[in-house]
Design a protein around this motif. Sequence first.
Motif, PDB file in Angstrom:
ATOM      1  N   SER A  32      51.659  22.645  10.189  1.00  0.00           N
ATOM      2  CA  SER A  32      51.181  21.272  10.013  1.00  0.00           C
ATOM      3  C   SER A  32      49.679  21.173  10.290  1.00  0.00           C
ATOM      4  O   SER A  32      49.011  20.317   9.721  1.00  0.00           O
ATOM      5  N   LEU A  33      49.131  22.058  11.108  1.00  0.00           N
ATOM      6  CA  LEU A  33      47.665  22.057  11.277  1.00  0.00           C
ATOM      7  C   LEU A  33      46.983  22.497   9.981  1.00  0.00           C
ATOM      8  O   LEU A  33      45.924  21.987   9.610  1.00  0.00           O
ATOM      9  N   ARG A  34      47.620  23.437   9.263  1.00  0.00           N
ATOM     10  CA  ARG A  34      47.063  23.824   7.954  1.00  0.00           C
ATOM     11  C   ARG A  34      47.046  22.615   7.021  1.00  0.00           C
ATOM     12  O   ARG A  34      46.066  22.377   6.314  1.00  0.00           O
ATOM     13  N   LEU A  61      48.850  32.899  12.842  1.00  0.00           N
ATOM     14  CA  LEU A  61      47.658  32.292  13.452  1.00  0.00           C
ATOM     15  C   LEU A  61      46.400  32.643  12.649  1.00  0.00           C
ATOM     16  O   LEU A  61      45.595  31.771  12.317  1.00  0.00           O
ATOM     17  N   ILE A  62      46.244  33.927  12.334  1.00  0.00           N
ATOM     18  CA  ILE A  62      45.034  34.365  11.608  1.00  0.00           C
ATOM     19  C   ILE A  62      44.924  33.611  10.284  1.00  0.00           C
ATOM     20  O   ILE A  62      43.851  33.093   9.930  1.00  0.00           O
ATOM     21  N   GLU A  63      46.050  33.501   9.578  1.00  0.00           N
ATOM     22  CA  GLU A  63      45.980  32.840   8.262  1.00  0.00           C
ATOM     23  C   GLU A  63      45.831  31.325   8.406  1.00  0.00           C
ATOM     24  O   GLU A  63      45.413  30.649   7.467  1.00  0.00           O
ATOM     25  N   THR A  64      46.142  30.794   9.574  1.00  0.00           N
ATOM     26  CA  THR A  64      45.853  29.373   9.826  1.00  0.00           C
ATOM     27  C   THR A  64      44.350  29.194  10.043  1.00  0.00           C
ATOM     28  O   THR A  64      43.736  28.264   9.511  1.00  0.00           O
ATOM     29  N   LEU A  65      43.764  30.097  10.823  1.00  0.00           N
ATOM     30  CA  LEU A  65      42.313  29.994  11.084  1.00  0.00           C
ATOM     31  C   LEU A  65      41.526  30.121   9.781  1.00  0.00           C
ATOM     32  O   LEU A  65      40.572  29.364   9.541  1.00  0.00           O
ATOM     33  N   THR A  66      41.940  31.039   8.911  1.00  0.00           N
ATOM     34  CA  THR A  66      41.203  31.192   7.637  1.00  0.00           C
ATOM     35  C   THR A  66      41.466  29.982   6.731  1.00  0.00           C
ATOM     36  O   THR A  66      40.578  29.551   6.009  1.00  0.00           O
ATOM     37  N   ALA A  67      42.682  29.413   6.807  1.00  0.00           N
ATOM     38  CA  ALA A  67      42.972  28.220   5.995  1.00  0.00           C
ATOM     39  C   ALA A  67      42.098  27.033   6.429  1.00  0.00           C
ATOM     40  O   ALA A  67      41.839  26.124   5.645  1.00  0.00           O
TER      41      ALA A  67
END
Length: 482
Positions: A32-34, A61-67
């Motif tokens: 949901s943050l994405r 987590l990593i793919e959330t940060l990049t998103a």
Amino acid sequence: MSVDHKVRDLSLAESGRHQIRLAEHEMPGLMSLRAEFGDSQPLKGARIAGSLHMTVQTAVLIETLTALGAEVRWASCNIYSTQDEAAAAIVVGQGTPEDPQGVPVFAWKGETLEEYWDCTEQILTWPGGAGANMILDDGGDATMLVHKGKEWEAAGQVPPTDEDDSEEFGVFKAVVRRTMDQDPQKWTKVAAEIKGVTEETTTGVHRLYQLAEAGELLFPAINVNDSVTKSKFDNKYGCRHSLIDGLNRATDVLIGGKVAVVAGYGDVGKGCAESLRGQGARVIVTEIDPICALQAAMDGYQVAKLESVLEQADIVVTSTGCFNVVTADHMQQMKNKAILANIGHFDNELDMAGLAKVPGVQKQEIKPQVHEWTFEDGDSIIVLSEGRLMNLGNATGHPSFVMSNSFSNQTIAQVELFTKTDEYIDEDGKPEVKTLPKHLDEKVAELHLEALGVELTELTKEQAEYLGVDVAGPYKPEHYRY
Ligand code: NAI
């Protein structure tokens, strides 16, 4: 363009991707943050050096940060904790093993200590000269590399190796010595770029407060560990799951009926003791803090000194964040074939160096991360993960749902610190260590309620006024302990 990386085997990426896909379903907070921040890209311009167990959950987590717009480079914060298929999937990203297009990762299960510190250096060293400008740390090793590197550069040299240095610290010094030979200002330049660090665990947070108290902290920090939705969930319920998982995968010994000693009854110890009791073990706790000792006693556990109960124990687990909790002398008094494991952040909770020096002791590998140490009298003990955190060394760490809580805090903390850096520096210009504001902690919990079918009661306006809180929260004062 190929992605910078050093991982075990990129052909594992497909298996990793399937596991990541399933984990995403169990990580509603991150997903949901994405959805919330994908368009606004609050991490655009952030170059995050991540040092945290390279697992399937960390992949999400990593793919959330990049998103959210960040560029990321990643290493594990422990030599045994990487899940090689997750590391491969992150490097491959939308590409193929022949043409990877994901995120740079430097991590594999079973690194040497030299390789470990080389990987940590890699995440802080960005191609094209621009350094990392944010650190996401677990245990504080990336933060320590920048701080010690800068300190020793200012002194013009790395202190000579001391006989009291642990093997790990000796290796660390050698790596800094090498980087200084290549560029005597490397860490000074890296430090100047960094806006802040978000720290995952109790032990790393402890180091940050020590640096801040000594006036040596170089950049502000968010203490993610002490978000309620981190330490009261990951440390407790996470370890309640993964301690048993590690014991089973390592030894498959029946836990019911056995005597298990848990050293330390903090958040991690509470989860460990509960899970061992759940399996039918008779659990004994050791503590140094009267409050935690009393809690353990009221929770129904025997509380004793390690020395008084060592000879009965079939399983000994340390969860203290302290050092030399189980000494080589203790180990020699343990029952034949007793299991010894540490779930605290660093391996020095068990005196592994002392064990290796016991005259006549023999070490036999039963399988990776499971070793039998036999003493001269013929008795032996089984040590898991060479004394390193066994839930990640012998199993796959905490499950996705609990990590979604921890990593939602991490993501929010990265956004906070990157976008509001000044709010984490005091009036005298000193960097501070702070926890996230309570409304964000409550938000993380809220993101996980629906998935569990939780129905939350809403305060009426009158009730809110009566309690002196806002209808929308925060619901508790800062001093509330949960
Ligand atoms: P905590 O501070 O809540 O608990 C540690 C407890 O150990 C305290 O109650 C303290 O009084 C007690 N203690 C300290 N020295 C002791 C000694 N010599 N003998 C007996 N008891 C002693 O810390 P928390 O959050 O439980 O974390 C413990 C360790 O686990 C830390 O190193 C932390 O970084 C790590 N950790 C590991 C995780 C994992 O997945 N393996 C997850 C979360 C934390």
